[in-house]
Motif scaffolding. Structure first.
Motif, short mmCIF file in Angstrom:
data_model
loop_
_atom_site.label_atom_id
_atom_site.label_comp_id
_atom_site.label_asym_id
_atom_site.label_seq_id
_atom_site.Cartn_x
_atom_site.Cartn_y
_atom_site.Cartn_z
N GLN A 169 0.81 -1.20 0.00
CA GLN A 169 0.00 0.00 0.00
C GLN A 169 0.85 1.26 0.00
O GLN A 169 0.32 2.36 -0.03
N GLN A 170 2.19 1.12 0.03
CA GLN A 170 3.06 2.29 0.06
C GLN A 170 4.08 2.19 -1.05
O GLN A 170 5.27 2.38 -0.84
N ALA A 171 3.67 1.92 -2.25
CA ALA A 171 4.65 1.72 -3.31
C ALA A 171 4.12 2.26 -4.62
O ALA A 171 2.92 2.42 -4.82
N THR A 172 5.06 2.56 -5.52
CA THR A 172 4.68 3.02 -6.85
C THR A 172 3.90 1.92 -7.55
O THR A 172 4.34 0.79 -7.64
N GLU A 173 2.75 2.27 -8.08
CA GLU A 173 1.84 1.25 -8.60
C GLU A 173 2.42 0.47 -9.76
O GLU A 173 2.09 -0.68 -9.98
N SER A 174 3.32 1.11 -10.54
CA SER A 174 3.83 0.43 -11.73
C SER A 174 4.86 -0.63 -11.40
O SER A 174 5.28 -1.38 -12.27
N LEU A 217 10.89 5.15 -12.74
CA LEU A 217 9.96 5.78 -11.82
C LEU A 217 9.42 7.11 -12.31
O LEU A 217 8.40 7.59 -11.81
N ALA A 218 10.14 7.76 -13.21
CA ALA A 218 9.76 9.10 -13.65
C ALA A 218 10.45 9.37 -14.98
O ALA A 218 11.24 8.55 -15.46
N SER A 242 3.73 16.50 -12.06
CA SER A 242 3.69 15.90 -10.72
C SER A 242 5.11 15.58 -10.31
O SER A 242 5.90 15.04 -11.09
N ALA A 243 5.43 15.93 -9.04
CA ALA A 243 6.79 15.69 -8.54
C ALA A 243 6.73 15.18 -7.11
O ALA A 243 5.80 15.49 -6.35
N ALA A 244 7.73 14.37 -6.78
CA ALA A 244 7.92 13.89 -5.41
C ALA A 244 9.34 14.26 -4.99
O ALA A 244 10.29 14.05 -5.75
N ILE A 245 9.47 14.83 -3.80
CA ILE A 245 10.76 15.38 -3.34
C ILE A 245 11.10 14.78 -1.99
O ILE A 245 10.26 14.75 -1.09
N ALA A 246 12.36 14.31 -1.85
CA ALA A 246 12.80 13.71 -0.59
C ALA A 246 14.18 14.23 -0.22
O ALA A 246 15.01 14.49 -1.11
N LYS A 250 5.22 11.11 -18.65
CA LYS A 250 4.80 9.86 -18.00
C LYS A 250 3.44 10.07 -17.34
O LYS A 250 3.25 11.02 -16.60
N PRO A 251 2.48 9.19 -17.58
CA PRO A 251 1.14 9.39 -17.03
C PRO A 251 1.10 9.13 -15.53
O PRO A 251 1.96 8.47 -14.96
N GLY A 252 0.06 9.66 -14.90
CA GLY A 252 -0.16 9.42 -13.48
C GLY A 252 0.57 10.41 -12.61
O GLY A 252 1.60 10.97 -12.98
N ASN A 253 0.01 10.65 -11.43
CA ASN A 253 0.62 11.55 -10.46
C ASN A 253 1.22 10.75 -9.31
O ASN A 253 0.75 9.66 -8.97
#
Length: 582
Positions: free
Chosen positions: A147-152, A190-191, A279-283, A302-305
Motif C-alpha cells: 500500500q506504500q509503493a509506486t503502482e507500476s 519511476l519518472a 507531478s513531482a515527489a521530493i525527498a 509519463k502518465p499518473g501523479n
C-alpha cells in the motif's frame, strides 16, 4: 611496485577495503541480505537475514551459502544444477526469482523471493549480493509494503531496485559517478525527470543534475543546473523543507504559482515551466550526520501523479544515495589532504651545472589511489648529486606520511655517510622497521658525479624497484638492471650491490615509479617495452617536452600515481669541448 619479494600484492590486498563497509550498506536494505565471494562463501550478513533465518551471523560467515541454506520443498539438499539461485549465481548477472527455500536454524523451511546482483568486495575479487524475504510476507522495513509503493512496480521489482541501488551507489567513491548511477537507476523506471540538489561543504545549494529520460535516452539540461539561492529557514515549500531535512513532499506546478517566498521558489517555478512536469515527489538526501541535498522525481510525459504512498520508496532511494555521497565526500576530502601533503613534501630540484633535470608527479585519477610515490634530488656534502625515486606500500594518507619519513631519513643518511649508494640503503633498511611506520617500500638511489675529464659517472643501487632507463641521444634505450636487490622492510639482512656506468653525452636517464608501466591485463614486460619504445622515439625532444609527451603516450589509464625524474647530460662532455676549442 615490483621486486623479487611477492608480498607486495598481498600487502596491498590485505589493506584494501570495499568502498563502503558491507555491514552498513546491508543494514540499509531493510530486507534479508548477505554477500558471498566468488566461491559462494558468506562474507557479510545483515540483522534482517539473521532474524529470517534464525541464525546468528557467526553461524553464517565463512559458510558455503548453497550447502548451508538452499533446500528443496521437502527440505532435501539440492545439487547446484537443481538450484535456481545457484545457477543464477554462476551466471554472474543480476537475476531474481521465487519458489526457493532456505533452511532456518531450527530446521524449518523458509520460502523466499530473492534477487542477486554483482557486488564490489574490494581487493578480494568480485562478489554477489543476495537480497531475500519470506514469500508469504512483505519485507518488514524500507517502505516496501504494497500500500506504500509506486503502482507500476511489483513488490519484488521494488526490492530489486533497492538492492541494485545499494550495490551501484556504494561501489564508487566519486560523487559525479554516484549521481550518474542514481539517475540511471530511477529513470525512466519511476519518472521521466530527475533533479538532484546538493548542499556543498560551504552550505551553498548547487543544482547538480537535471536529467530527462526519453525512453532509454538520458539528457542533461545544463541550462537548469548550477548555483541555487540559499535555503530559507522557515519556508514551508516542498524543496525548502527537503533541503532542511524536514520532510518529503509532493509538488506540482500549482505549488509555485503564488508569490514566491524565496529565491529557491523562483527557481522551482522555472523548473516546472521549462520541463512541463505535472507531478513531482521530493525527498531529502541525508547522511548519518547531516542533510546533503534533495532528490526530486518528476513526471511530464509519463502518465499518473505521484501519491503519498510513493514517498517511502523515494525516501529509501534517497537514503541510500546519502550514504554513498557522504562516503564519497569523506574519501575525496582525505584524498585532497593527501595530495596537498604530498605536493608540499615533494622537493624542489637543485641546480647542477651541466645537468638538466625535470620532475613530474601525477596523482591517480582513482580517488582511492593517492599515496606513497616520490622522487628526490639533492647535492651531497662532497659535491656529488643524489637522485632517488621510490614507492611506499599503500595508497592512502598513511602511505604519504610514510613517504615523507623515508625520504627525510634517506637524505640524512646520504649526507652523513658519504659512502656508495648500497651502504646508504643498507643503513636505511636497518632503520625502517624500528623507527618508521613504513611496512615495505621500493627505492632506487643513485649518485651522479662529474669526472676530471668532463664525463658524468652514475652509481646506483636498486631495492626492488623498476630499473632506471637510459636513452642515448641517438635513440638507443636500455634498462640498467644491475645493482638489483630486495625491497625495503622485509627484515632480511643482506649485502646490497652497486652498479656504475659512464653516462654518454646528451643521454637521458629516467627514474620512475611502477604506475608508469603497470596496467591491468598487461604484464610488466609489456609496460617496460612500451616505455622503452616511446622513450627512444622521443630522445631528440627537449627534456620538458620529452617528459610530458612520454607521460601522455605511456601512462596507463591510471590506477596508480606516478613519480618521474628525468636527467639529461650535456650534448658534449666538457673534456671534448675543451679539446675542440684548443
Amino acid at each position: 611496485m615490483v621486486g623479487p619479494d611477492p608480498t607486495k600484492t598481498e600487502q596491498e590486498q590485505s589493506r584494501a577495503l570495499p568502498p563502503v563497509q558491507p555491514g552498513a550498506a546491508l543494514e540499509a536494505i531493510g530486507a534479508g541480505a548477505y554477500v558471498v565471494d566468488e566461491q559462494g562463501r558468506i562474507l557479510a550478513v545483515n540483522s534482517h537475514a539473521e532474524h529470517l533465518l534464525g541464525r546468528r551471523a557467526g553461524d553464517l560467515l565463512g559458510q558455503d551459502a548453497h550447502d548451508l541454506l538452499h533446500r528443496g520443498p521437502q527440505g532435501q539438499p539440492l545439487s547446484t544444477t537443481e538450484c535456481g539461485l545457484r545457477k543464477a549465481f554462476h551466471a554472474g548477472n543480476p537475476a531474481q526469482g521465487g519458489d526457493e527455500y532456505f533452511a532456518r536454524g531450527e530446521g524449518s523451511l523458509l520460502p523466499v523471493l530473492w534477487t542477486i546482483t554483482p557486488y564490489d568486495i574490494g581487493g578480494r575479487g568480485a562478489g554477489t549480493l543476495v537480497v531475500f524475504h519470506a514469500q508469504e510476507q512483505a519485507p518488514d522495513d524500507a517502505g516496501l509494503r504494497p500500500q506504500q509503493a509506486t503502482e507500476s512496480l511489483t513488490d519484488f521489482e521494488r526490492l530489486a531496485l533497492l538492492a541494485e541501488t545499494t550495490t551501484q551507489l556504494t561501489s564508487t567513491l566519486d560523487v559525479d559517478e554516484a549521481l550518474r548511477r542514481l539517475v540511471a537507476l530511477i529513470l525512466p523506471r519511476l519518472a521521466d525527470w530527475a533533479v538532484v540538489d546538493l548542499i556543498t561543504e560551504r552550505d551553498e545549494v548547487w543544482r547538480a543534475a537535471v536529467v530527462h529520460a526519453d525512453g532509454d535516452t538520458l539528457t542533461h539540461h545544463e541550462d537548469l543546473e548550477g548555483p541555487m539561492p540559499p535555503v530559507p529557514e522557515e519556508s514551508p515549500m516542498p524543496l525548502s523543507q527537503a533541503l532542511r531535512g524536514v520532510a518529503s513532499a509532493l509538488a506540482g506546478p500549482e505549488t509555485y504559482r503564488g508569490a514566491p517566498d524565496s529565491g529557491i521558489a523562483v527557481e522551482q517555478r522555472r523548473l516546472f515551466e521549462t520541463t512541463g512536469i505535472h507531478s513531482a515527489a521530493i525527498a531529502p538526501i541525508r547522511s548519518t550526520r547531516d542533510v546533503l541535498g534533495a532528490l526530486t522525481l518528476g513526471r511530464a510525459g509519463k502518465p499518473g501523479n505521484f501519491t503519498v504512498a510513493d514517498l517511502p520508496l523515494l525516501e529509501d532511494i534517497a537514503r541510500r544515495a546519502g550514504l554513498a555521497l557522504d562516503n564519497a565526500r569523506l574519501y575525496q576530502r582525505q584524498r585532497k589532504v593527501a595530495e596537498t601533503m604530498q605536493n608540499h613534501l615533494l622537493p624542489q630540484m637543485p641546480r647542477v651545472p651541466g645537468l638538466q633535470m625535470t620532475v613530474r608527479y601525477l596523482p591517480a585519477p582513482d580517488a582511492s589511489q593517492v599515496g606513497g610515490d616520490w622522487y628526490d634530488a639533492f647535492t651531497l656534502s662532497d659535491g656529488a648529486t643524489a637522485l632517488a625515486v621510490g614507492d611506499v606500500v599503500g595508497h592512502d594518507l598513511e602511505a604519504a606520511a610514510g613517504m615523507a619519513q623515508l625520504r627525510n631519513m634517506l637524505r640524512a643518511y646520504a649526507w652523513s655517510q658519504q659512502g656508495p649508494p648500497s651502504r646508504i640503503v643498507e643503513r636505511l633498511d636497518e632503520a625502517i622497521m624500528p623507527i618508521t611506520d613504513v611496512t615495505m617500500a621500493t627505492l632506487v638511489l643513485a649518485r651522479v658525479t662529474e669526472t676530471s675529464d668532463g664525463h658524468w659517472l652514475l652509481s646506483w643501487t636498486n631495492a626492488g624497484h623498476p630499473p632506471p632507463l637510459l636513452v642515448t641521444r641517438d635513440g638507443l634505450a636500455h634498462y640498467l638492471t644491475d645493482g638489483h636487490g630486495l625491497l625495503l622492510g622485509t627484515g632480511v639482512r643482506t649485502s646490497r650491490a652497486d652498479a656504475t656506468v659512464v653516462l654518454p653525452p646528451g643521454c637521458t636517464l629516467l627514474l620512475y615509479t611502477d604506475g608508469l608501466v603497470e596496467a591491468p591485463g598487461h604484464t610488466l614486460d609489456d609496460g617496460l617495452n612500451r616505455l622503452r619504445q616511446h622513450a627512444a622515439a622521443l630522445a631528440h625532444r627537449p627534456l620538458p617536452s620529452f617528459t610530458d609527451l612520454l607521460l601522455h603516450r605511456v601512462r596507463p589509464p591510471g590506477l596508480d600515481d606516478v613519480a618521474l625524474l628525468a636527467v639529461r647530460t650535456p650534448a658534449r662532455d666538457r673534456g671534448n669541448a675543451s679539446r675542440s676549442g684548443s
